[in-house]
Write a protein that holds these residues in place. Structure first.
Motif, PDB file in Angstrom:
ATOM      1  N   THR A 191      13.348   0.864   8.596  1.00 32.88           N
ATOM      2  CA  THR A 191      12.522   1.182   9.754  1.00 32.88           C
ATOM      3  C   THR A 191      11.064   1.328   9.328  1.00 32.88           C
ATOM      4  OG1 THR A 191      12.847   3.564   9.450  1.00 32.88           O
ATOM      5  CG2 THR A 191      14.442   2.388  10.832  1.00 32.88           C
ATOM      6  N   LYS A 192      10.181   1.291  10.304  1.00 36.36           N
ATOM      7  CA  LYS A 192       8.759   1.454  10.008  1.00 36.36           C
ATOM      8  C   LYS A 192       8.459   2.841   9.442  1.00 36.36           C
ATOM      9  CE  LYS A 192       7.584   0.158  14.170  1.00 36.36           C
ATOM     10  NZ  LYS A 192       6.770  -0.178  15.375  1.00 36.36           N
ATOM     11  N   ASN A 193       9.156   3.844   9.926  1.00 35.80           N
ATOM     12  CA  ASN A 193       8.951   5.199   9.405  1.00 35.80           C
ATOM     13  C   ASN A 193       9.407   5.309   7.951  1.00 35.80           C
ATOM     14  OD1 ASN A 193       7.938   6.083  11.868  1.00 35.80           O
ATOM     15  ND2 ASN A 193       9.956   6.701  12.621  1.00 35.80           N
ATOM     16  N   ASN A 194      10.535   4.669   7.650  1.00 34.05           N
ATOM     17  CA  ASN A 194      11.030   4.690   6.277  1.00 34.05           C
ATOM     18  C   ASN A 194      10.057   3.984   5.344  1.00 34.05           C
ATOM     19  OD1 ASN A 194      12.554   4.823   3.965  1.00 34.05           O
ATOM     20  ND2 ASN A 194      14.431   4.086   4.912  1.00 34.05           N
ATOM     21  N   ALA A 195       9.569   2.820   5.745  1.00 28.58           N
ATOM     22  CA  ALA A 195       8.612   2.087   4.922  1.00 28.58           C
ATOM     23  C   ALA A 195       7.299   2.856   4.775  1.00 28.58           C
ATOM     24  CB  ALA A 195       8.354   0.706   5.537  1.00 28.58           C
ATOM     25  N   ALA A 196       6.888   3.547   5.831  1.00 27.04           N
ATOM     26  CA  ALA A 196       5.650   4.327   5.759  1.00 27.04           C
ATOM     27  C   ALA A 196       5.794   5.486   4.780  1.00 27.04           C
ATOM     28  CB  ALA A 196       5.279   4.853   7.143  1.00 27.04           C
ATOM     29  N   ILE A 197       6.951   6.146   4.769  1.00 24.20           N
ATOM     30  CA  ILE A 197       7.178   7.246   3.821  1.00 24.20           C
ATOM     31  C   ILE A 197       7.140   6.738   2.384  1.00 24.20           C
ATOM     32  CG2 ILE A 197       8.923   8.878   3.009  1.00 24.20           C
ATOM     33  CD1 ILE A 197       9.723   9.322   5.889  1.00 24.20           C
ATOM     34  N   LEU A 198       7.787   5.601   2.133  1.00 21.05           N
ATOM     35  CA  LEU A 198       7.777   5.024   0.792  1.00 21.05           C
ATOM     36  C   LEU A 198       6.361   4.631   0.372  1.00 21.05           C
ATOM     37  CD1 LEU A 198      10.979   2.788   0.980  1.00 21.05           C
ATOM     38  CD2 LEU A 198      10.731   4.979  -0.193  1.00 21.05           C
ATOM     39  N   SER A 199       5.593   4.057   1.287  1.00 24.62           N
ATOM     40  CA  SER A 199       4.239   3.622   0.959  1.00 24.62           C
ATOM     41  C   SER A 199       3.320   4.809   0.680  1.00 24.62           C
ATOM     42  CB  SER A 199       3.677   2.771   2.103  1.00 24.62           C
ATOM     43  OG  SER A 199       4.472   1.630   2.332  1.00 24.62           O
ATOM     44  N   VAL A 200       3.405   5.837   1.523  1.00 23.86           N
ATOM     45  CA  VAL A 200       2.562   7.024   1.315  1.00 23.86           C
ATOM     46  C   VAL A 200       2.953   7.724   0.015  1.00 23.86           C
ATOM     47  CG1 VAL A 200       1.985   9.302   2.231  1.00 23.86           C
ATOM     48  CG2 VAL A 200       2.095   7.327   3.766  1.00 23.86           C
ATOM     49  N   SER A 201       4.251   7.770  -0.293  1.00 24.77           N
ATOM     50  CA  SER A 201       4.697   8.377  -1.547  1.00 24.77           C
ATOM     51  C   SER A 201       4.152   7.609  -2.746  1.00 24.77           C
ATOM     52  CB  SER A 201       6.224   8.423  -1.592  1.00 24.77           C
ATOM     53  OG  SER A 201       6.743   9.176  -0.515  1.00 24.77           O
ATOM     54  N   PHE A 202       4.140   6.296  -2.634  1.00 28.46           N
ATOM     55  CA  PHE A 202       3.586   5.491  -3.725  1.00 28.46           C
ATOM     56  C   PHE A 202       2.098   5.771  -3.906  1.00 28.46           C
ATOM     57  CE2 PHE A 202       1.060   1.766  -4.792  1.00 28.46           C
ATOM     58  CZ  PHE A 202       1.528   1.491  -6.073  1.00 28.46           C
ATOM     59  N   LEU A 203       1.349   5.822  -2.814  1.00 22.36           N
ATOM     60  CA  LEU A 203      -0.079   6.090  -2.916  1.00 22.36           C
ATOM     61  C   LEU A 203      -0.338   7.468  -3.528  1.00 22.36           C
ATOM     62  CD1 LEU A 203      -1.326   4.640   0.505  1.00 22.36           C
ATOM     63  CD2 LEU A 203      -1.534   3.606  -1.766  1.00 22.36           C
ATOM     64  N   PHE A 204       0.496   8.442  -3.176  1.00 16.35           N
ATOM     65  CA  PHE A 204       0.347   9.775  -3.763  1.00 16.35           C
ATOM     66  C   PHE A 204       0.607   9.747  -5.269  1.00 16.35           C
ATOM     67  CE2 PHE A 204       2.483  13.721  -5.108  1.00 16.35           C
ATOM     68  CZ  PHE A 204       1.443  14.619  -4.900  1.00 16.35           C
ATOM     69  N   MET A 205       1.671   9.058  -5.684  1.00 21.92           N
ATOM     70  CA  MET A 205       1.978   8.980  -7.111  1.00 21.92           C
ATOM     71  C   MET A 205       0.924   8.190  -7.871  1.00 21.92           C
ATOM     72  SD  MET A 205       6.130   8.653  -7.396  1.00 21.92           S
ATOM     73  CE  MET A 205       6.312   7.374  -6.155  1.00 21.92           C
ATOM     74  N   PHE A 206       0.375   7.158  -7.233  1.00 24.29           N
ATOM     75  CA  PHE A 206      -0.686   6.402  -7.889  1.00 24.29           C
ATOM     76  C   PHE A 206      -1.927   7.273  -8.082  1.00 24.29           C
ATOM     77  CE2 PHE A 206      -4.518   3.737  -7.492  1.00 24.29           C
ATOM     78  CZ  PHE A 206      -4.354   2.950  -8.616  1.00 24.29           C
TER      79      PHE A 206
END
Length: 334
Positions: A195-210
């Motif tokens: 889902t778009k919400n699932n992909a958004a959570i993964l993307s924001v988590s990646f940006l935070f870890m980066f």
């Protein structure tokens, strides 16, 4: 005689008329029977072939690293445990890409889609988290240099690994547990059935870890520069040697972080702004570089390590026949 005149008015022989009537009957029957259309040929997307090839290369490359670390008891330091975790995550990611190709063209069902996407999400999440854990380990090894090589550090590493893989598995189970778009196409992201919400959570988590990795690498650069400056003052080195040492350390960290960002940033940003209505070619074009990160990771973190190089050389020598090994050591070949 009269019946013959009534039936055979065309003047043609009776045998010819009987054959023509049979043909008309067969044509009428065949017109009522629906024609069997040939089955459409299976068309394979070239992008899927490229992803499957990348998955095969990822699996083979990281399987070597996993076997080396697993079969060498000497490689049990926290650094090697984290490198093994990274290699295992990338190995599962490669297997996920291969199974996704096989299931997409040979065994098409909703269950296989959910299992495959769950494996891919969990493995790539574990890969990114392992990279963050390696960055944290490098920072701690420099900041707490005196107490780093202790049992406390090993215990801390195991706790990090349990949390890392637990979080990644939970993220991978979300599509299987019902957080998917199979029933509502409008909620799909660029990667179906996420889902778009699932992909958004993964993307924001990646940006935070980066961002966290960037901050840690900045601190690592400061520590390396300070240590190099202190060593130069104690041993009365020239300023040029201090500059060369610092530049090599900073450039190495820049290559590590730059490679990570170049591979993952396009797909991360695209997942935030796009949805299922966008052309699939954009998804493939941004997802493919992300898989390349799993190909580059063993080269950066494993094969450049001297201990792993020695273990790999021993394995390669064991695979070479003794006759060739003796011939390679003969003075005539020098």
């Amino acid at each position: 005689m009269n019946e013959d005149l009534k039936v055979n008015l065309s003047g043609l022989p009776r045998d010819y008329l009987d054959a023509a009537a049979a043909e008309n009957i067969s044509a009428a029957v065949s017109s009522r029977v629906p024609a069997v259309e040939p089955e459409p040929e299976l068309v394979v997307n070239p992008w899927d072939i490229v992803l499957c090839t990348s998955g095969t290369l990822i699996s083979c490359e990281n399987a070597i690293v996993v076997l080396i670390i697993f079969h060498n008891p000497s490689l049990r330091a926290p650094m090697f445990l984290l490198i093994g975790s990274l290699a295992l995550a990338d190995l599962l990611a490669g297997i996920g890409l291969i199974t996704n190709f096989v299931f997409a063209y040979l065994l098409q069902s909703e269950a296989t889609k959910l299992v495959t996407i769950g494996l891919i999400v969990a493995s790539f999440s574990a890969s990114v988290c392992s990279l963050l854990a390696i960055t944290v380990d490098r920072y701690l090894s420099l900041y707490y240099a005196l107490t780093y090589h202790s049992e406390r550090t090993v215990t801390f590493t195991y706790v990090i690994l349990v949390m890392l893989w637990g979080t990644s598995i939970c993220l991978g189970l979300l599509p299987v547990m019902g957080w998917n778009c199979l029933r509502d196409e409008s909620t799909c992201s660029v990667v179906r059935p996420l889902t778009k919400n699932n992909a958004a959570i993964l993307s924001v988590s990646f940006l935070f870890m980066f961002a966290l990795m960037l901050q840690l690498y900045i601190q690592i650069c400061k520590i390396v520069m300070r240590h190099a400056h202190q060593i130069a003052l104690q041993h009365h080195f020239l300023a040029t040697s201090h500059y060369v040492t610092t530049r090599k350390g900073v450039s190495t960290l820049a290559i590590i972080l730059g490679t990570f960002a170049a591979c993952w940033m396009p797909f991360t940003l695209y997942s935030l702004i796009a949805d299922y209505t966008y052309p699939s070619i954009y998804t493939y074009a941004t997802l493919l570089p992300a898989t390349y990160n799993s190909i580059i990771n063993p080269v950066i973190y494993a094969f450049r390590n001297q201990e792993i190089q020695k273990a790999l050389c021993l394995i390669c020598r064991g695979c070479i026949p003794s006759s060739l090994a003796q011939r390679a050591r003969s003075p005539s070949d020098v």
